[in-house]
Design an enzyme around this catalytic site. Structure first.
Site, PDB file in Angstrom:
ATOM      1  N   ARG A 172      -1.828  79.133  32.507  1.00 63.35           N
ATOM      2  CA  ARG A 172      -1.209  79.244  31.167  1.00 63.35           C
ATOM      3  C   ARG A 172      -0.026  80.191  31.142  1.00 63.35           C
ATOM      4  NH1 ARG A 172      -6.589  79.124  29.534  1.00 63.35           N
ATOM      5  NH2 ARG A 172      -7.168  77.093  28.704  1.00 63.35           N
ATOM      6  N   LYS A 200      15.511  77.805  30.285  1.00 60.14           N
ATOM      7  CA  LYS A 200      15.135  76.400  30.415  1.00 60.14           C
ATOM      8  C   LYS A 200      14.578  76.154  31.807  1.00 60.14           C
ATOM      9  CE  LYS A 200      18.593  74.330  27.393  1.00 60.14           C
ATOM     10  NZ  LYS A 200      19.752  73.426  27.419  1.00 60.14           N
ATOM     11  N   GLU A 211      32.100  75.457  35.541  1.00 60.13           N
ATOM     12  CA  GLU A 211      31.312  76.133  34.499  1.00 60.13           C
ATOM     13  C   GLU A 211      31.885  77.530  34.227  1.00 60.13           C
ATOM     14  OE1 GLU A 211      28.989  74.575  32.852  1.00 60.13           O
ATOM     15  OE2 GLU A 211      28.096  73.077  34.185  1.00 60.13           O
ATOM     16  N   LYS A 241      27.136  83.923  28.543  1.00 56.52           N
ATOM     17  CA  LYS A 241      26.028  83.028  28.211  1.00 56.52           C
ATOM     18  C   LYS A 241      24.890  83.814  27.559  1.00 56.52           C
ATOM     19  CE  LYS A 241      23.215  79.147  29.558  1.00 56.52           C
ATOM     20  NZ  LYS A 241      22.593  78.311  30.583  1.00 56.52           N
ATOM     21  N   GLU A 274      18.461  76.944  20.625  1.00 54.25           N
ATOM     22  CA  GLU A 274      19.466  75.897  20.488  1.00 54.25           C
ATOM     23  C   GLU A 274      19.621  75.384  19.087  1.00 54.25           C
ATOM     24  OE1 GLU A 274      18.491  72.896  23.598  1.00 54.25           O
ATOM     25  OE2 GLU A 274      20.514  73.412  24.180  1.00 54.25           O
ATOM     26  N   ARG A 334      24.532  77.750  20.263  1.00 48.05           N
ATOM     27  CA  ARG A 334      24.499  77.403  21.677  1.00 48.05           C
ATOM     28  C   ARG A 334      25.313  76.162  22.006  1.00 48.05           C
ATOM     29  NH1 ARG A 334      19.320  77.258  25.685  1.00 48.05           N
ATOM     30  NH2 ARG A 334      18.530  79.321  25.270  1.00 48.05           N
ATOM     31  N   HIS A 392      31.199  68.965  28.195  1.00 49.95           N
ATOM     32  CA  HIS A 392      30.010  68.255  28.672  1.00 49.95           C
ATOM     33  C   HIS A 392      29.797  66.888  28.027  1.00 49.95           C
ATOM     34  CE1 HIS A 392      29.137  71.889  30.828  1.00 49.95           C
ATOM     35  NE2 HIS A 392      28.008  71.406  31.298  1.00 49.95           N
ATOM     36  N   HIS A 428      29.211  64.585  30.896  1.00 50.25           N
ATOM     37  CA  HIS A 428      27.920  63.929  31.137  1.00 50.25           C
ATOM     38  C   HIS A 428      28.085  62.427  31.285  1.00 50.25           C
ATOM     39  CE1 HIS A 428      25.260  67.377  29.429  1.00 50.25           C
ATOM     40  NE2 HIS A 428      25.193  67.342  30.749  1.00 50.25           N
ATOM     41  N   HIS A 451      27.979  67.522  39.159  1.00 52.34           N
ATOM     42  CA  HIS A 451      27.970  67.925  37.756  1.00 52.34           C
ATOM     43  C   HIS A 451      29.237  68.724  37.422  1.00 52.34           C
ATOM     44  CE1 HIS A 451      26.568  69.225  33.848  1.00 52.34           C
ATOM     45  NE2 HIS A 451      26.763  70.485  34.206  1.00 52.34           N
TER      46      HIS A 451
HETATM   47  N1  LIG Z   1      17.965  75.848  33.766  1.00 52.04           N
HETATM   48  C1  LIG Z   1      19.228  75.714  33.437  1.00 52.04           C
HETATM   49  O1  LIG Z   1      19.681  76.223  32.407  1.00 52.04           O
HETATM   50  C2  LIG Z   1      20.126  74.961  34.355  1.00 52.04           C
HETATM   51  C3  LIG Z   1      21.511  75.101  34.229  1.00 52.04           C
HETATM   52  C4  LIG Z   1      22.328  74.419  35.105  1.00 52.04           C
HETATM   53  C5  LIG Z   1      21.763  73.600  36.075  1.00 52.04           C
HETATM   54  N2  LIG Z   1      20.423  73.477  36.167  1.00 52.04           N
HETATM   55  C6  LIG Z   1      19.816  72.609  37.194  1.00 52.04           C
HETATM   56  O2  LIG Z   1      20.242  73.052  38.447  1.00 52.04           O
HETATM   57  C7  LIG Z   1      20.220  71.960  39.357  1.00 52.04           C
HETATM   58  C8  LIG Z   1      21.470  72.005  40.189  1.00 52.04           C
HETATM   59  O3  LIG Z   1      21.527  73.257  40.828  1.00 52.04           O
HETATM   60  P1  LIG Z   1      22.311  73.470  42.179  1.00 52.04           P
HETATM   61  O4  LIG Z   1      23.667  72.932  42.061  1.00 52.04           O
HETATM   62  O5  LIG Z   1      22.112  74.896  42.532  1.00 52.04           O
HETATM   63  O6  LIG Z   1      21.557  72.469  43.156  1.00 52.04           O
HETATM   64  P2  LIG Z   1      20.434  72.613  44.299  1.00 52.04           P
HETATM   65  O7  LIG Z   1      19.388  73.584  43.935  1.00 52.04           O
HETATM   66  O8  LIG Z   1      20.007  71.251  44.616  1.00 52.04           O
HETATM   67  O9  LIG Z   1      21.254  73.193  45.533  1.00 52.04           O
HETATM   68  C9  LIG Z   1      22.283  72.397  46.075  1.00 52.04           C
HETATM   69  C10 LIG Z   1      22.162  72.285  47.592  1.00 52.04           C
HETATM   70  O10 LIG Z   1      22.597  73.504  48.180  1.00 52.04           O
HETATM   71  C11 LIG Z   1      21.634  74.010  49.067  1.00 52.04           C
HETATM   72  N3  LIG Z   1      21.734  75.457  48.955  1.00 52.04           N
HETATM   73  C12 LIG Z   1      21.413  76.214  47.886  1.00 52.04           C
HETATM   74  N4  LIG Z   1      21.748  77.485  48.101  1.00 52.04           N
HETATM   75  C13 LIG Z   1      22.275  77.546  49.334  1.00 52.04           C
HETATM   76  C14 LIG Z   1      22.807  78.602  50.118  1.00 52.04           C
HETATM   77  N5  LIG Z   1      22.903  79.845  49.635  1.00 52.04           N
HETATM   78  N6  LIG Z   1      23.233  78.316  51.354  1.00 52.04           N
HETATM   79  C15 LIG Z   1      23.172  77.049  51.826  1.00 52.04           C
HETATM   80  N7  LIG Z   1      22.719  76.018  51.132  1.00 52.04           N
HETATM   81  C16 LIG Z   1      22.260  76.266  49.901  1.00 52.04           C
HETATM   82  C17 LIG Z   1      20.337  73.430  48.624  1.00 52.04           C
HETATM   83  O11 LIG Z   1      19.434  73.334  49.709  1.00 52.04           O
HETATM   84  C18 LIG Z   1      20.756  72.067  48.106  1.00 52.04           C
HETATM   85  O12 LIG Z   1      20.818  71.166  49.159  1.00 52.04           O
HETATM   86  C19 LIG Z   1      20.062  70.717  38.536  1.00 52.04           C
HETATM   87  O13 LIG Z   1      18.775  70.210  38.709  1.00 52.04           O
HETATM   88  C20 LIG Z   1      20.266  71.189  37.108  1.00 52.04           C
HETATM   89  O14 LIG Z   1      19.503  70.449  36.193  1.00 52.04           O
HETATM   90  C21 LIG Z   1      19.604  74.142  35.328  1.00 52.04           C
HETATM   91 ZN   LIG Z   2      26.888  72.134  32.927  1.00 49.12          ZN
END
Ligand SMILES: NC(=O)c1ccc[n+]([C@@H]2O[C@H](COP(=O)([O-])OP(=O)(O)OC[C@H]3O[C@@H](n4cnc5c(N)ncnc54)[C@H](O)[C@@H]3O)[C@@H](O)[C@H]2O)c1
Ligand SMILES: [Zn+2]
Length: 519
Positions: A280, A302, A344, A386, A396, A400, A407, A411, A424
């Site tokens: 929980r 999130k 971003e 942010k 939200e 926000r 986007h 998107h 993205h």
């Molecule tokens: N929670 C939120 O508010 C929020 C905001 C933006 C994005 N997101 C989410 O984040 C995700 C995208 O994140 P991302 O772009 O970090 O993608 P990711 O976590 O898939 O990482 C991208 C790639 O880079 C590699 N990688 C990560 N760090 C590394 C490092 N330091 N050195 C070498 N390789 C590395 C990973 O293994 C992966 O293959 C999406 O799922 C999106 O929905 C969430």
């Molecule tokens: Zn974004």
């Protein structure tokens, strides 16, 4: 009250070589009467408004000075949330805490205290603390005042040095720490109370960065169990989350366990979600290793996973207890991900940080080289903007929405390309261009702002031309996301640097105008 704030404040000012201001004394100097007599003659409400005016003036002056002061404020001064959020944004706020018994004993020993003039002072203190608990929890740190004053001052100074970005979310508030090569040194202190830590990563990141973090956790005396996923969005699903739950259970992780997410946004989103549901809800700490996860996913609470093709369809708001943005980790991030996330950063600068926009313009080449200090500055500034927005609007409701700048069309382009051709961030870069051009067409965005932003995006290595983009298909996809209200879309326009507005645009008009951008 009676926490020793004035003495502690003066000590911190002394060791940091800064001026010291005691807010009560400043109010007394301004009004020519004591706090007690102000309370007695004018009542608490009037005192609070004098206190507020005085603190506002001190903050205004501090904003423009090189040697900002250390300010000791009474326990009621930051109860108003707008003023507290301002203080959290511009200062490092430390709450000094003590037990009701000890605080009452000290207060009575010190003589007159206007708020305690009742038959049962300790009960009154207990009530006041309960009333104010949420406000106090939003500080960058809460430290006990029941220790020798010198060590309380030392603890407060250490908080000031860390200079965390506060994410105010009531009792779930936390700090984002930004720096270079510090995560392994810092993580131990954050898990000191957890007998078990579940360290979650993906295989790529784990191979590069997990050994130091795991060693630091073990050195802190916690037992570490590990889960390493296959990397990539394709694995951001409930099966992966289930494997975290199962590993945690097999490792005898109980409610005191801490989940530690080491990786990009995929890992941090999934770990946060696993933490929100395990037993929980358990604590979790984020150590983001991509620029996107640092500047975007680290704030807002999130968490979640994808379901079939629906992105983030299942999730929860669950704040981490801390986030460590160690820009050293970014030295191994693939170029495309790093550059994409800069979209971003540009978006964030447009929304709320003109100085960062200018910094990006003057240092665009150094940004690409991932200079550690510069990267840390960009992460810190982005997180601050942010955090400021999200703190005002935790769920939200409206404010926000400005974070969606770029986007709406972004998107649609991303979805049109089946989430493969464009990252993205690349889609957001094009979405920013579209938002600026649309703003121009509607007389909301000055042309030179568009030109400056386009030039910046190009120099950072981001796509900035809509020519040849599949706008017809994308236009049809606009509004197919959950943020659509009725047949209008709340579109975010940039009016100037740090100046955005949201306006409802009828969906049909928006589609027509997006199509026109192709010409
Ligand atoms: N929670 C939120 O508010 C929020 C905001 C933006 C994005 N997101 C989410 O984040 C995700 C995208 O994140 P991302 O772009 O970090 O993608 P990711 O976590 O898939 O990482 C991208 C790639 O880079 C590699 N990688 C990560 N760090 C590394 C490092 N330091 N050195 C070498 N390789 C590395 C990973 O293994 C992966 O293959 C999406 O799922 C999106 O929905 C969430
Ligand atoms: Zn974004």
């Amino acid at each position: 009250m009676a926490t020793g704030k004035s003495t502690v404040g003066a000590m911190v000012a002394e060791t940091t070589g800064r001026p010291f201001i005691d807010l009560d004394q400043a109010v007394e100097a301004e009004t020519g009467s004591t706090v007690e007599s102000l309370f007695a003659s004018q009542g608490e409400a009037k005192f609070r408004s004098l206190e507020r005016a005085c603190l506002t003036r001190i903050l205004d002056e501090a904003a423009g000075s090189k040697q900002a002061p250390v300010i000791a404020v009474g326990g009621g001064a930051l109860i108003a949330r707008d003023l507290r959020l301002r203080a959290l944004d511009e200062c490092v706020v430390v709450t000094l805490e003590g037990s009701p018994t000890e605080l009452t004993r000290r207060a009575l020993a010190q003589g007159a205290r206007p708020l305690l003039s009742g038959p049962n002072p300790e009960q009154r203190v207990t009530e006041l603390l309960a009333l104010r608990a949420t406000s106090y929890a939003e500080a960058q740190a809460r430290i006990s005042c029941e220790a020798p004053l010198a060590s309380v001052a030392e603890n407060a100074r250490a908080v000031w040095e860390r200079d965390e970005v506060a994410v105010a979310a009531g009792e779930a508030s936390y700090g984002v720490q930004v720096g270079s090569d510090f995560a392994a040194a810092r993580i131990g202190a954050l898990v000191a109370h957890s007998p078990v830590c579940v360290l979650v990563s993906d295989r790529t990141v784990a191979a590069l960065h997990a050994p130091r973090i795991e060693a630091a956790l073990a050195a802190a005396g916690t037992r570490v169990v590990r889960v390493d996923f296959e990397p990539g969005e394709a694995h951001k699903n409930i099966a992966s989350v289930e494997s975290v739950w199962r590993t945690a259970l097999a490792g005898s992780a109980d409610r005191k366990a801490t989940f530690v997410a080491l990786g990009g946004g995929v890992v941090t989103d999934m770990t946060g979600f696993a933490a929100s549901t395990y037993m929980r809800g358990v604590r979790w700490i984020g150590i983001p290793t991509t620029l996107l996860a640092m500047v975007d996913a680290s704030v807002g609470g999130k968490t979640g996973v994808d379901l079939e093709s629906a992105k983030n369809a299942v999730g929860a708001f669950w704040q981490p207890s801390a986030v460590l943005c160690d820009v050293r980790h970014l030295s191994t991030e693939p170029v495309r991900g790093f550059v994409s996330a800069l979209a971003e950063v540009v978006k964030t600068a447009l929304i709320g940080d003109p100085e960062m926009f200018a910094l990006l313009e003057s240092e665009a080449e150094r940004v690409g080289r991932r200079d550690l200090d510069l990267t840390a500055e960009l992460v810190r500034r982005s997180v601050r903007v942010k955090a400021r927005i999200v703190s005002f609007d935790e769920r939200e409701s409206g404010l926000r929405a400005v974070l969606n700048l770029g986007h709406t069309v972004g998107h649609a382009l991303e979805a049109q390309a089946g989430y493969t051709a464009l990252s993205h961030g690349e889609a957001v870069s094009l979405g920013l261009v579209a938002a600026l051009r649309l703003g121009e067409a509607l007389g909301r965005t000055p042309r030179d702002l568009s030109e400056r932003t386009l030039e910046l995006l190009r120099r950072l290595g981001l796509p900035a031309s809509l020519l040849g983009q599949p706008l017809t298909d994308a236009a049809n996809l606009i509004g197919h996301d959950k943020k659509r209200a009725g047949s209008s879309v709340r579109f975010v326009f940039a009016r100037g640097l740090g100046d955005v507005e949201t306006l409802p645009i009828p969906l049909s008009e928006l589609r027509t105008r997006v199509l026109a951008l192709a010409e």
